[in-house]
Design an enzyme around this catalytic site. Structure first.
Site, PDB file in Angstrom:
ATOM      1  CG  PHE A  84      -1.950   1.110   1.140  1.00 24.20           C
ATOM      2  CD1 PHE A  84      -3.021   1.027   0.269  1.00 24.20           C
ATOM      3  CD2 PHE A  84      -1.798   2.261   1.892  1.00 24.20           C
ATOM      4  CE1 PHE A  84      -3.941   2.067   0.160  1.00 24.20           C
ATOM      5  CE2 PHE A  84      -2.717   3.305   1.800  1.00 24.20           C
ATOM      6  CZ  PHE A  84      -3.792   3.208   0.934  1.00 24.20           C
ATOM      7  CG  ASP A 134       0.232  -2.600   6.448  1.00 25.06           C
ATOM      8  OD1 ASP A 134      -0.824  -2.919   7.043  1.00 25.06           O
ATOM      9  OD2 ASP A 134       0.299  -1.631   5.693  1.00 25.06           O
ATOM     10  CE1 TYR A 143      -8.853   2.964   7.026  1.00 20.90           C
ATOM     11  CE2 TYR A 143      -7.683   4.057   8.795  1.00 20.90           C
ATOM     12  CZ  TYR A 143      -7.750   3.678   7.483  1.00 20.90           C
ATOM     13  OH  TYR A 143      -6.743   3.999   6.636  1.00 20.90           O
ATOM     14  CE  LYS A 144      -7.476  -0.625   5.302  1.00 19.04           C
ATOM     15  NZ  LYS A 144      -8.191  -0.094   4.129  1.00 19.04           N
ATOM     16  NE  ARG A 163     -10.292  -2.586  -1.770  1.00 22.77           N
ATOM     17  CZ  ARG A 163      -9.621  -1.897  -0.829  1.00 22.77           C
ATOM     18  NH1 ARG A 163      -8.360  -2.225  -0.550  1.00 22.77           N
ATOM     19  NH2 ARG A 163     -10.168  -0.882  -0.219  1.00 22.77           N
TER      20      ARG A 163
END
Lengths: 408, 408
Positions: free
Chosen positions: A124, A193, A218-219, A367
């Site tokens: 990312f 990560d 937050y995911k 996605r």
């Protein structure tokens, strides 16, 4: 495969009742928990209490009375249980980027004679930007690798290896234990990560013997938009870790107001500024959605969901030129599946108009994330059915695409 | 000076009605807004809407629909109006420590041939820890100065000067325009910590010609415990600023997911990770308490409050061995006054038991903050009266003092 079949799968799902722990709008099919998890039901009550009672009534006294000062460690301990880490080896706070910066500089200081950081070119981007910034500051260089040639990129000049456990686009998952062992075999430190892993696939940092890890709140942890991130440091480094964002809350005795920095013992030295109590409390409450949840059961459901989506997409979407991109092997697959199509952006927008939320990743990726806590099999059936209809009729939607806007 | 006199002053106070913009517990005398401001009335409603509607219903779409992605700049613009800065030169986010780290590294890169950072030995410790960390990373050294010999510490080897506009203990305020000019006269850059200034004294960064500034959101800005901080960058540096926490939200095109970092134009390049929407929204709502408020009027009231406290403390507390520490000249005084006494800790605790909130700073300082938006003159009369009673009777209170607890 029929819609009735999907409904039967939901009836047989042993964790189907966990969906009641979330406030999801009626009729919405939310396949974007890999970008922003929805609020667990306890969050609103908690944040209201924090603002009205803890802050509004308790005021400054709540730092002690409600142990606000202990929130980063308390929330860290809850996350630790989900990622196979000792409770006192995880701390919450800051953003993933800031946490990664701290840990990479610290890693380089533990390997002072080495001047290479290895990372993947597909990582990312914020990780690659931060890794490049750290390399520049410490006079090191970045060696880029691909997902399959990580081990070949390692030698005894490498200070640290930074990888994303699950690729944000492809959903490809590393064998983290093996890669960590390879890093250690040349004396390099391994930093993971976990943004797309924490709370959705089994992670066992202790078993992996990972040195460091970061991840966002937050995911799949559902802590709210821009929720605090977390940092993991293996206990073997707790007392030698020397991180550059040495703010007062990482000091051994913050309220002694000493002029010189003395790092706190243990994980607390990773802290920097005053903890963000509102957001941290929301994340704290959100993590209760994982109470009594078995990560093994969640993983089983996640794989069943992605298997089902892949099978349906192969059957109903591939004929329209869609490429289904997800590792077919279970042990390499995260909890998301990508569809590649030249009109991916228009497809995502058209699905959104039909109440199916996914997201777009440039240039041609739609996605879909499958959070096993709340996604139903029938959601998947309906989503694929909607996508087939959009593709069959060419009903792509292309609202204005602003470069400074958040892209969904 | 009588209690009736204090009540008369409140009746004559032109900004007394601003107190209704806050939710303060009945009967509480809150003289600690310099540590944690109370919640303005709009915050609870806003945070409820953010959690239930924006996040809960809007989900990922709220990044656009509610312009979450623009929050750091929008909140920054509100703060800019309070600190005399152009609206597009302030951004909110992270903590003060993290923001200072970014700006100090950036400052050093704008002065690559200079290897000295000057700061005060009395600066708030997190600033000195961060300055020392930056110096170590870039191979520079710290020169420590006192508040009165800043100019003597400047020479053409100095890259940056970092000062706190108002000292966190003494309340002493720098002549920031003069000091900035002195820094510039030797080619150094000036960075101001506004934690104890923003929202309570007139700050005019543009007029000062300051290069950089940072400050927190949780004191006089009332943004909530651990609220996001802010960073100011003078427009002349917007396009050359090169900061090390180069996360994706500071990228020119975050959603292009490019492998290499390209800083955004303007102040946005100071951003790092995903903005913390819950806390940032609370701060955004809190700043509405400043709508239509004149900083000149607030400053006039702040000086009247501190004058009154000083006069009462001189008269009623000095006889008990209390030293009243505050600059007597208005143009050197912040909005706080300290009382020094060997039993300061016990005094603060005893006052707390009587409903008067102040805070303790080691070793012997009782600190009183006067936020002109909500503090009344009668609060001051009652607080001094309570302190006189504690001192007269030796009723100091000393609950357990834990080194890892937040000290109030």
């Amino acid at each position: 495969m029929t819609r009735d079949d999907a409904m039967a799968r939901d009836l047989a799902d042993p964790v189907a009742q966990l969906r009641h722990r979330f406030d999801l709008p009626d009729g919405l099919i939310y396949l974007d928990g890999n970008s922003l998890g929805p609020p667990p039901v306890g969050v609103l009550k908690r944040i209201t209490a924090v603002v009205a009672d803890e802050w509004g009534t308790g005021l400054i006294g709540s730092w002690n009375a409600h142990d606000w000062i202990g929130l980063p460690a308390r929330v860290g301990a809850k996350i630790a249980r989900l990622i196979g880490a000792a409770e006192d080896s995880v701390v919450a706070g800051d953003s993933t980027s800031v946490q990664l910066f701290k840990l990479l500089v610290a890693a380089s200081r533990l390997r002072p004679d080495r001047r290479v950081i290895v990372t993947e070119s597909s990582i990312f981007p914020t990780d690659s930007y931060i890794a490049a910034s750290v390399a520049r500051l410490i006079g090191a260089e970045i060696h880029w690798c691909g997902p399959s040639d990580v081990e070949a990129s390692l030698d005894d000049g490498v200070a640290a290896l930074v990888l994303t456990h699950i690729d944000y686009r492809s959903g490809w998952m590393h064998d983290a234990a093996a890669v960590t062992a390879a890093a250690h075999s040349v004396g390099a430190l391994a930093c993971w990560d976990l943004c797309h892993s924490a709370g959705v696939v089994p992670v066992n940092l202790a078993e992996w013997d990972a040195d460091f890890a970061v991840g966002c709140g937050y995911k799949y942890l559902n802590g709210g938009p821009g929720a605090p991130a977390f940092a993991y440091v293996h206990p073997r480094w707790h007392d030698s870790l020397d991180q550059p964002l040495s703010g007062w809350l990482g000091h051994a005795d913050p309220f002694a107001f000493e002029q010189s920095y003395r790092p706190a013992p243990g994980i607390r030295r990773v802290q920097t500024g005053t903890p963000d109590v509102l957001s941290m409390s929301a994340l704290d409450a959100a993590l209760d959605a994982f109470d009594d949840v078995s990560m093994t059961e969640l993983r089983a459901k996640s794989l069943a969901l992605t298997d089902y989506f892949i099978a349906l997409a192969d059957e109903r979407l591939a004929p329209f030129g869609v490429t289904v991109e997800a590792p077919r092997e279970h042990n390499r697959r995260g909890s998301q599946v990508c569809l590649r199509h030249p009109e991916a952006y228009g497809l995502v927008q058209a699905l959104l108009a039909r109440g199916v939320v996914s997201d777009f990743r440039t240039p041609d990726v739609a996605r879909f994330g499958f959070a096993p806590l709340y996604v139903k099999f029938v959601d998947i059936w309906d989503a694929v059915d909607a996508a087939a209809s959009v593709l069959a009729n060419g009903e792509f939607s292309r609202p204005e695409y602003g470069t400074r806007r958040f892209v969904t």
